[in-house]
Design a protein around this motif. Structure first.
Motif, PDB file in Angstrom:
ATOM      1  N   THR A  50       4.244  -6.113   9.980  1.00 53.05           N
ATOM      2  CA  THR A  50       3.299  -6.954  10.732  1.00 53.05           C
ATOM      3  C   THR A  50       2.605  -7.958   9.808  1.00 53.05           C
ATOM      4  O   THR A  50       2.736  -9.174   9.967  1.00 53.05           O
ATOM      5  CB  THR A  50       2.245  -6.051  11.420  1.00 53.05           C
ATOM      6  OG1 THR A  50       2.938  -5.146  12.273  1.00 53.05           O
ATOM      7  CG2 THR A  50       1.262  -6.863  12.225  1.00 53.05           C
ATOM      8  N   ALA A  95       8.354   5.163   3.384  1.00 53.74           N
ATOM      9  CA  ALA A  95       8.817   5.706   4.667  1.00 53.74           C
ATOM     10  C   ALA A  95      10.118   4.995   5.072  1.00 53.74           C
ATOM     11  O   ALA A  95      10.093   3.810   5.444  1.00 53.74           O
ATOM     12  CB  ALA A  95       7.741   5.504   5.730  1.00 53.74           C
ATOM     13  N   LEU A 103       7.029  -2.914  -0.527  1.00 51.99           N
ATOM     14  CA  LEU A 103       7.388  -1.534  -0.866  1.00 51.99           C
ATOM     15  C   LEU A 103       6.803  -0.550   0.152  1.00 51.99           C
ATOM     16  O   LEU A 103       5.654  -0.694   0.580  1.00 51.99           O
ATOM     17  CB  LEU A 103       6.809  -1.211  -2.251  1.00 51.99           C
ATOM     18  CG  LEU A 103       7.070   0.198  -2.747  1.00 51.99           C
ATOM     19  CD1 LEU A 103       8.223   0.193  -3.745  1.00 51.99           C
ATOM     20  CD2 LEU A 103       5.846   0.794  -3.412  1.00 51.99           C
ATOM     21  N   ARG A 116       3.228   5.231  -6.349  1.00 52.53           N
ATOM     22  CA  ARG A 116       2.667   5.964  -7.498  1.00 52.53           C
ATOM     23  C   ARG A 116       3.604   5.932  -8.692  1.00 52.53           C
ATOM     24  O   ARG A 116       3.247   6.360  -9.770  1.00 52.53           O
ATOM     25  CB  ARG A 116       2.421   7.430  -7.110  1.00 52.53           C
ATOM     26  CG  ARG A 116       1.349   7.591  -6.066  1.00 52.53           C
ATOM     27  CD  ARG A 116       0.969   9.054  -5.903  1.00 52.53           C
ATOM     28  NE  ARG A 116      -0.105   9.194  -4.943  1.00 52.53           N
ATOM     29  CZ  ARG A 116       0.072   9.497  -3.657  1.00 52.53           C
ATOM     30  NH1 ARG A 116       1.272   9.714  -3.189  1.00 52.53           N
ATOM     31  NH2 ARG A 116      -0.980   9.584  -2.852  1.00 52.53           N
ATOM     32  N   VAL A 163      -2.070   1.151   1.309  1.00 53.00           N
ATOM     33  CA  VAL A 163      -1.321   2.408   1.356  1.00 53.00           C
ATOM     34  C   VAL A 163      -2.101   3.555   2.007  1.00 53.00           C
ATOM     35  O   VAL A 163      -1.517   4.590   2.312  1.00 53.00           O
ATOM     36  CB  VAL A 163      -0.825   2.863  -0.044  1.00 53.00           C
ATOM     37  CG1 VAL A 163       0.303   2.003  -0.540  1.00 53.00           C
ATOM     38  CG2 VAL A 163      -1.954   2.925  -1.047  1.00 53.00           C
ATOM     39  N   ALA A 187       5.002  -1.142   5.413  1.00 55.66           N
ATOM     40  CA  ALA A 187       5.320  -0.591   6.753  1.00 55.66           C
ATOM     41  C   ALA A 187       6.411  -1.432   7.425  1.00 55.66           C
ATOM     42  O   ALA A 187       7.342  -1.894   6.769  1.00 55.66           O
ATOM     43  CB  ALA A 187       4.043  -0.472   7.573  1.00 55.66           C
ATOM     44  N   GLY A 218      10.379   2.941  -2.023  1.00 54.78           N
ATOM     45  CA  GLY A 218       9.903   3.563  -3.258  1.00 54.78           C
ATOM     46  C   GLY A 218       8.491   4.079  -3.098  1.00 54.78           C
ATOM     47  O   GLY A 218       7.819   3.802  -2.102  1.00 54.78           O
TER      48      GLY A 218
HETATM   49  C1  SAM Z   1      -1.681   1.405   6.968  1.00 50.31           C
HETATM   50  S1  SAM Z   1       0.053   1.405   6.792  1.00 50.31           S
HETATM   51  C2  SAM Z   1       0.421  -0.239   6.300  1.00 50.31           C
HETATM   52  C3  SAM Z   1       0.344  -1.308   7.385  1.00 50.31           C
HETATM   53  C4  SAM Z   1       0.848  -2.649   6.878  1.00 50.31           C
HETATM   54  N1  SAM Z   1       0.244  -2.970   5.603  1.00 50.31           N
HETATM   55  C5  SAM Z   1       0.584  -3.805   7.825  1.00 50.31           C
HETATM   56  O1  SAM Z   1      -0.542  -4.327   7.847  1.00 50.31           O
HETATM   57  O2  SAM Z   1       1.496  -4.239   8.521  1.00 50.31           O
HETATM   58  C6  SAM Z   1       0.259   2.269   5.274  1.00 50.31           C
HETATM   59  C7  SAM Z   1       1.676   2.328   4.773  1.00 50.31           C
HETATM   60  O3  SAM Z   1       1.660   2.773   3.418  1.00 50.31           O
HETATM   61  C8  SAM Z   1       2.799   3.560   3.196  1.00 50.31           C
HETATM   62  N2  SAM Z   1       2.526   4.391   2.009  1.00 50.31           N
HETATM   63  C9  SAM Z   1       1.567   5.331   1.860  1.00 50.31           C
HETATM   64  N3  SAM Z   1       1.613   5.877   0.626  1.00 50.31           N
HETATM   65  C10 SAM Z   1       2.626   5.257  -0.028  1.00 50.31           C
HETATM   66  C11 SAM Z   1       3.173   5.391  -1.337  1.00 50.31           C
HETATM   67  N4  SAM Z   1       2.673   6.260  -2.223  1.00 50.31           N
HETATM   68  N5  SAM Z   1       4.210   4.605  -1.676  1.00 50.31           N
HETATM   69  C12 SAM Z   1       4.726   3.710  -0.788  1.00 50.31           C
HETATM   70  N6  SAM Z   1       4.255   3.547   0.474  1.00 50.31           N
HETATM   71  C13 SAM Z   1       3.222   4.316   0.841  1.00 50.31           C
HETATM   72  C14 SAM Z   1       2.979   4.339   4.492  1.00 50.31           C
HETATM   73  O4  SAM Z   1       4.313   4.802   4.633  1.00 50.31           O
HETATM   74  C15 SAM Z   1       2.585   3.285   5.543  1.00 50.31           C
HETATM   75  O5  SAM Z   1       3.727   2.594   6.006  1.00 50.31           O
END
Ligand code: SAM
Length: 229
Positions: free
Chosen positions: A86, A107, A104, A133, A152, A83, A130
């Motif tokens: 943070t 978005a 990675l 998956r 994720v 993301a 990227g």
């Molecule tokens: C809950 S947020 C992450 C928050 C972050 N880990 C933090 O604590 O600062 C989930 C993130 O996973 C990403 N995400 C979800 N599926 C994904 C995928 N298949 N590949 C890459 N990123 C993915 C979303 O875009 C989102 O930014």
């Protein structure tokens, strides 16, 4: 007034106490620069950043009594679902300039914020746009790592981690998987879902050592900590 006290609970992870509060903190790799509005504190002229456990599942699991934190100074980490940065900013503080984290996300907007606000200043973070998956699509961009951290929030989050571990994790390396039960099934009991995720990790060659629920910091979430055997 009580002098502030720092207690190191894991390498480069501290509890900070003064007469008003007790907080989880890391030593700021970029003094004078914060990431998500977190308060900072000086102890012996060194700046520490508060680590908010309601904004970071890694912070939450540490405060919930994690026994083994595999993210240590100088280690290499693949962070899936980084993301806007943070939590990875605290990972960057812990591993220091001898370590490296590849972050990675699929978005583009989050990744742009990560670059503008965080990785531009923290040279131990490499952002990757990227899809987690498809590890084969970014395999050429990183070496073998010591830790795969995943947040994720997807229904196939455990399968994603197993796949990435096979590509990138050293034997004897570690996985930390944040499990969001509502991403999998809103009707099933969270505890049953956590167990099903553990089974997927173990079938993929990961021995789960800890499974910790993250409430009250994150409702219906748990963190699994597993070793790649
Ligand atoms: C809950 S947020 C992450 C928050 C972050 N880990 C933090 O604590 O600062 C989930 C993130 O996973 C990403 N995400 C979800 N599926 C994904 C995928 N298949 N590949 C890459 N990123 C993915 C979303 O875009 C989102 O930014």
């Amino acid at each position: 007034m009580l002098q502030p006290v720092l207690e190191e609970i894991f390498p480069q992870v501290y509890k900070f106490r003064n007469d008003k509060q007790e907080l989880l903190v890391t030593m700021n790799l970029t003094p004078g620069k914060t990431v998500y509005g977190e308060p900072t504190f000086l102890v012996d002229d060194v700046e520490y950043r508060s680590w908010n456990p309601t904004r970071s599942k890694l912070g939450a699991v540490i405060l919930k009594g994690l026994k083994h934190l595999p993210i240590i100074p100088a280690c290499k980490v693949l962070y899936l679902g980084v993301a806007s940065g943070t939590t990875v900013s605290h990972v960057s503080d812990i591993i220091g300039m001898e370590g490296h984290v590849w972050g990675l996300d699929f978005a583009p907007r989050s990744l742009r914020d990560l670059i503008d606000k965080v990785s531009r200043f923290r040279k131990n973070i490499s952002p990757i746009l990227g899809d987690a998956r498809r590890p084969e699509s970014y395999a050429m961009m990183l070496p073998k790592v010591d830790v795969v951290f995943a947040d994720v929030a997807q229904p196939d989050q455990a399968e994603i981690v197993v796949k990435n571990s096979r590509f990138f994790l050293k034997k004897g390396g570690w996985v930390m998987l944040s499990i969001k039960s509502r991403s999998i099934d809103v009707r099933e009991k969270p505890k049953d879902i956590y167990q099903s995720q553990v089974e997927i990790l173990e079938a993929g060659g990961l021995k789960v050592h800890e499974l910790i629920q993250l409430d009250p910091f994150e409702k219906d979430h748990a963190m699994a900590v597993a070793e790649f055997i």
